[in-house]
Design a protein around this motif. Structure first.
Motif, PDB file in Angstrom:
ATOM      1  N   UNK A 462       0.757  -1.646  -0.249  1.00 20.88           N
ATOM      2  CA  UNK A 462       0.379  -0.251   0.191  1.00 20.88           C
ATOM      3  C   UNK A 462       0.972   1.079   0.159  1.00 20.88           C
ATOM      4  N   UNK A 463       1.831   1.529   0.976  1.00 17.78           N
ATOM      5  CA  UNK A 463       3.023   1.642   0.613  1.00 17.78           C
ATOM      6  C   UNK A 463       3.656   2.813  -0.546  1.00 17.78           C
ATOM      7  N   UNK A 464       4.193   1.378  -1.597  1.00 17.49           N
ATOM      8  CA  UNK A 464       4.636   1.484  -2.302  1.00 17.49           C
ATOM      9  C   UNK A 464       3.165   2.333  -3.856  1.00 17.49           C
ATOM     10  N   UNK A 465       2.767   1.348  -3.794  1.00 17.91           N
ATOM     11  CA  UNK A 465       1.493   1.873  -4.332  1.00 17.91           C
ATOM     12  C   UNK A 465       0.516   3.549  -4.388  1.00 17.91           C
ATOM     13  N   UNK A 466       0.674   3.815  -3.062  1.00 14.69           N
ATOM     14  CA  UNK A 466      -0.555   4.592  -2.351  1.00 14.69           C
ATOM     15  C   UNK A 466       0.273   5.887  -2.596  1.00 14.69           C
ATOM     16  N   UNK A 467       1.609   5.784  -2.259  1.00 11.30           N
ATOM     17  CA  UNK A 467       2.320   7.018  -1.541  1.00 11.30           C
ATOM     18  C   UNK A 467       3.696   6.855  -2.526  1.00 11.30           C
ATOM     19  N   UNK A 512       5.355   0.492 -15.897  1.00 12.94           N
ATOM     20  CA  UNK A 512       4.545   2.498 -16.032  1.00 12.94           C
ATOM     21  C   UNK A 512       3.544   3.094 -16.281  1.00 12.94           C
ATOM     22  N   UNK A 513       2.835   1.937 -17.593  1.00 11.31           N
ATOM     23  CA  UNK A 513       1.414   2.377 -18.073  1.00 11.31           C
ATOM     24  C   UNK A 513       0.772   1.883 -17.120  1.00 11.31           C
ATOM     25  N   UNK A 514       0.428   1.203 -16.485  1.00 14.20           N
ATOM     26  CA  UNK A 514       0.061   0.402 -15.591  1.00 14.20           C
ATOM     27  C   UNK A 514      -0.207   1.695 -13.970  1.00 14.20           C
ATOM     28  N   UNK A 515       0.824   2.073 -13.863  1.00 14.88           N
ATOM     29  CA  UNK A 515       1.421   2.428 -12.496  1.00 14.88           C
ATOM     30  C   UNK A 515       0.727   4.081 -12.791  1.00 14.88           C
ATOM     31  N   UNK A 516       0.587   4.617 -13.888  1.00 16.40           N
ATOM     32  CA  UNK A 516      -0.079   6.184 -14.535  1.00 16.40           C
ATOM     33  C   UNK A 516      -1.501   5.310 -13.910  1.00 16.40           C
ATOM     34  N   UNK A 517      -2.208   4.492 -14.777  1.00 12.87           N
ATOM     35  CA  UNK A 517      -3.578   4.152 -14.326  1.00 12.87           C
ATOM     36  C   UNK A 517      -3.357   4.594 -13.651  1.00 12.87           C
ATOM     37  N   UNK A 518      -3.174   3.555 -12.793  1.00 11.75           N
ATOM     38  CA  UNK A 518      -3.731   3.313 -10.793  1.00 11.75           C
ATOM     39  C   UNK A 518      -3.458   4.937 -10.765  1.00 11.75           C
ATOM     40  N   UNK A 519      -3.039   5.278 -10.881  1.00 17.07           N
ATOM     41  CA  UNK A 519      -3.414   7.476  -9.791  1.00 17.07           C
ATOM     42  C   UNK A 519      -4.375   7.760 -10.606  1.00 17.07           C
ATOM     43  N   UNK A 524      -9.166   3.648  -7.722  1.00 17.33           N
ATOM     44  CA  UNK A 524      -8.645   3.768  -6.869  1.00 17.33           C
ATOM     45  C   UNK A 524      -9.550   2.052  -5.611  1.00 17.33           C
ATOM     46  N   UNK A 525      -9.985   1.885  -5.327  1.00 17.73           N
ATOM     47  CA  UNK A 525     -10.192   1.065  -4.891  1.00 17.73           C
ATOM     48  C   UNK A 525      -9.033  -0.337  -5.892  1.00 17.73           C
ATOM     49  N   UNK A 526      -9.693  -0.779  -7.223  1.00 17.82           N
ATOM     50  CA  UNK A 526      -9.151  -0.610  -7.745  1.00 17.82           C
ATOM     51  C   UNK A 526      -7.402  -1.705  -6.984  1.00 17.82           C
ATOM     52  N   UNK A 527      -6.588  -0.789  -6.807  1.00 20.02           N
ATOM     53  CA  UNK A 527      -5.038  -0.298  -6.474  1.00 20.02           C
ATOM     54  C   UNK A 527      -4.731  -0.845  -5.157  1.00 20.02           C
ATOM     55  N   UNK A 528      -5.612  -0.799  -4.880  1.00 23.79           N
ATOM     56  CA  UNK A 528      -5.901  -1.508  -2.920  1.00 23.79           C
ATOM     57  C   UNK A 528      -5.632  -2.369  -3.422  1.00 23.79           C
ATOM     58  N   UNK A 529      -6.908  -2.819  -3.754  1.00 22.13           N
ATOM     59  CA  UNK A 529      -7.061  -4.382  -3.886  1.00 22.13           C
ATOM     60  C   UNK A 529      -5.840  -5.251  -4.711  1.00 22.13           C
ATOM     61  N   UNK A 530      -5.613  -4.111  -5.781  1.00 19.06           N
ATOM     62  CA  UNK A 530      -4.018  -5.384  -6.504  1.00 19.06           C
ATOM     63  C   UNK A 530      -2.773  -4.821  -5.666  1.00 19.06           C
ATOM     64  N   UNK A 531      -2.860  -4.100  -4.928  1.00 21.35           N
ATOM     65  CA  UNK A 531      -1.690  -3.620  -4.965  1.00 21.35           C
ATOM     66  C   UNK A 531      -0.228  -4.323  -4.148  1.00 21.35           C
ATOM     67  N   UNK A 532      -0.660  -5.715  -3.551  1.00 23.05           N
ATOM     68  CA  UNK A 532       0.667  -7.057  -3.503  1.00 23.05           C
ATOM     69  C   UNK A 532       0.834  -6.956  -4.776  1.00 23.05           C
ATOM     70  N   UNK A 533       0.107  -7.563  -5.857  1.00 25.84           N
ATOM     71  CA  UNK A 533       0.526  -7.954  -6.986  1.00 25.84           C
ATOM     72  C   UNK A 533       1.824  -7.006  -7.511  1.00 25.84           C
ATOM     73  N   UNK A 534       0.789  -5.468  -7.688  1.00 28.69           N
ATOM     74  CA  UNK A 534       1.258  -5.262  -8.047  1.00 28.69           C
ATOM     75  C   UNK A 534       3.040  -4.976  -7.328  1.00 28.69           C
TER      76      UNK A 534
END
Length: 605
Positions: A462-467, A512-519, A524-534
């Motif tokens: 969550x820290x990596x993908x969310x912050x 890179x493309x999916x990192x931009x998409x996740x923002x 937002x909810x999907x990013x939380x759900x898939x933070x660990x696979x990311x």
């Protein structure tokens, strides 16, 4: 450690990371390769002679609760004293305080020997080092003299007291309180004095009798001007709470502070260091001295935790490496079964060594690729810490950005995948690996903690993908991606490496493309759900990038043994063929906006 491990360590430091360049900086000008190697030699000797013989003993004989204190097996105090007497706790600090002014990367390299030999005993100095570093960075001169210098000298050990029985990783909900201690509040030479009341849990290295004193760093909430407790993280401050109270001049007092051991946690692994439950203030309040300003507690503690997280990754790495070495030695000696397609009478009538079987080769190569890839990661991050501290302004800023981004990876990737390497080591030994006759089962048990402590796996994701990937509008991610592209550019100039560079470029583009998409807000909810696979995907791309650098460096060094170079190249090949191609599946969950996790309802479980 085996000769190949030491050789790999030195190759990565000197040939790949070029750490001798650090000696051009004023802080490290007194050092050279000879002084660095002498520190490694001393560390390796102490680790092999003092720590390694206790590894199995301290696992079998857990710490005991005796008369309100912790009793540890014979030999532990002697081993830790050998470590501290060598000056290793102070090694990275200024000469004025008894240090050697060593680069952090050498400090970490020296400690790989101790983590390899006994991860649980190595945790005592790791916690103490981090504790002292925090006080040296943020404490007053009197606090440094009373609490940090004695730790650097090895007379005191330190702990970090964050979690509570009802508030594990949710630090904003801690219930421990700190109230100004009346007339002594502002007058005490050691800083604002408080009375601490509350309970802390999962505290490693507390209430033993190995040292003169124990310095607890405790998070607690303080009242506002109206006497009300400030809710959430803003109300948290940081306090030094020593086991024994100091005298006014900073010397040691015989008066015991109001800190009580209330129990021990009985762990799956890491049994050589006690894990405790502590109660503060049962008899009027434990005396604590505030470090920093009110409300700065979490910010200051993370100064300690971020370096601790890189060290957790290092410990996980060396457990993976230790399992690899044991299973490699076993596979070279153990004969079992026959090879398919053998033609000579001798081959048909003599059982093959395990290392000759293709599936065992696969498992050994996987362990090599994982543990050496993890070693490259933590050494790279250690070098970034040196650049952050001592480089010029521009390089320092770049190093700080990269380190912020990669710290969750440095903690989580070795913790997850070196655990898998330990599982493979057990598999190589077969039934023998599942017994306590061999240490590989202990390595697995010890390593299982590393996905949990110093911030769980999910919290790192969550820290990596969310912050972290959002830092400065993505500047940290963009800087790292540019570093990867530079490596890909170098690979493209070589016929031997160009295909691997192209493979890495493909995965970097998708990441890179999916990192931009996740923002985007709708993700937002999907990013939380898939933070660990990311994070798994991100980590694999990072390790592939480092392996490409390491393999190219090995190929370019004409002084290296040909078998050593071939081994590095084979490990890189394995990682690209077997591991890197997992990335599309992990990132595909974000790309397809998979709703499986989000749509799951409690009743369906």
């Amino acid at each position: 450690m085996g000769g190949n491990v030491r050789q790999t360590l030195e190759f990565m430091m000197y040939d790949w990371l070029q750490i001798e360049d650090l000696c051009r900086r004023e802080r490290y000008a007194m050092h050279n390769r000879e002084t660095f190697n002498s520190v490694l030699d001393v560390s390796e000797k102490i680790a092999q002679e003092q720590f390694a013989p206790l590894n199995r003993l301290t696992d079998a004989q857990e710490p005991e609760y005796v008369d309100g204190s912790v009793r540890l097996p014979d030999g532990v105090a002697q081993a830790l004293r050998a470590y501290t007497d060598a000056g290793l706790l102070a090694a990275g600090h200024d000469e004025q305080v008894g240090g050697m002014q060593l680069p952090y990367v050498i400090d970490m390299a020296a400690n790989t020997f101790f983590a390899y030999s006994s991860i649980s005993l190595s945790a005592f100095p790791m916690l103490t080092y981090a504790n002292a570093n925090l006080i040296m960075a943020h404490g007053t001169e009197s606090q440094k003299k009373a609490f940090a210098i004695p730790q650097l000298e090895g007379r005191y050990f330190g702990t970090m007291c964050l979690s509570e029985p009802a508030a594990g990783s949710s630090l904003g909900n801690i219930a421990t309180r700190a109230a100004p201690d009346g007339s002594a509040y502002e007058q005490d030479v050691l800083g604002p004095r408080y009375k601490i009341k509350g309970s802390k849990m999962w505290i490693s290295g507390a209430e033993h009798e190995l040292t003169e004193n124990i310095v607890h760093l405790v998070l607690a909430k303080i009242p506002d001007d109206q006497g009300n407790v400030i809710a959430g993280p803003k109300g948290i401050s940081l306090f030094v709470v020593p086991k024994f109270l100091p005298c006014a001049d900073g010397g040691l007092n015989a008066e015991r502070n109001d800190v009580v051991l209330t129990g021990l946690n009985h762990k799956l692994g890491y049994r050589g260091i006690p894990n405790t439950l502590l109660s503060f203030g049962d008899n009027g309040g434990a005396v604590g001295y505030r470090i920093g300003e009110p409300g700065q507690g979490l910010a200051l503690m993370f100064h300690m935790m971020n370096e601790a997280r890189v060290n957790v990754g290092m410990g996980a790495t060396m457990l993976g490496y230790a399992g690899y070495q044991v299973s490699l030695d076993y596979a070279r000696e153990r004969r079992q079964g026959y090879l398919r397609g053998t033609k000579s009478d001798a081959q048909r009538h003599q059982q093959a060594r395990l290392i000759e079987h293709p599936d065992v080769k696969r498992m050994l190569l996987a362990q090599k690729a994982i543990s050496e890839g993890a070693l490259a990661l933590v050494l790279y991050c250690a070098r970034l810490i040196d650049d952050k501290r001592t480089a010029g302004a521009e390089q320092r800023a770049r190093a700080e950005l990269l380190l912020e981004l990669l710290t969750p990876i440095a903690k989580s990737w070795p913790s997850e995948w070196c655990l898998e390497a330990n599982s493979l080591a057990i598999q190589v030994l077969g039934g023998a690996g599942y017994t306590r006759d061999f240490p590989v089962e202990q390595f697995w048990r010890d390593n299982r903690l590393n996905m949990i402590h110093e911030g769980t796996h999910g919290i790192q994701a969550l820290d990596l993908l969310g912050r972290k990937v959002r830092l400065q509008d993505g500047a940290a991610f963009d800087l790292w991606a540019e570093q990867v592209r530079q490596t890909i550019g170098l690979a493209s100039e070589s016929e031997e490496f160009s295909a691997y560079g192209a493979q890495l470029a493909k995965h970097l583009h998708t990441l890179s493309a999916l990192t931009r998409q996740s923002q985007q807000p709708e993700y937002e909810d999907l990013s939380v759900a898939h933070a660990t696979p990311y994070m798994q995907a991100f980590g694999h791309v990072v390790i592939a990038w480092l392996w490409l650098q390491v393999a190219m460096a090995a190929k370019q060094d004409s002084h290296l043994d040909s078998a050593f170079v071939a081994g590095k190249f084979a490990a890189m090949q394995y990682f690209f063929a077997y591991e890197l191609e997992r990335v599309p599946a992990w990132l595909g969950l974000l790309e397809k906006a998979d709703q499986t996790v989000l749509s799951m309802q409690e009743a369906w479980y």
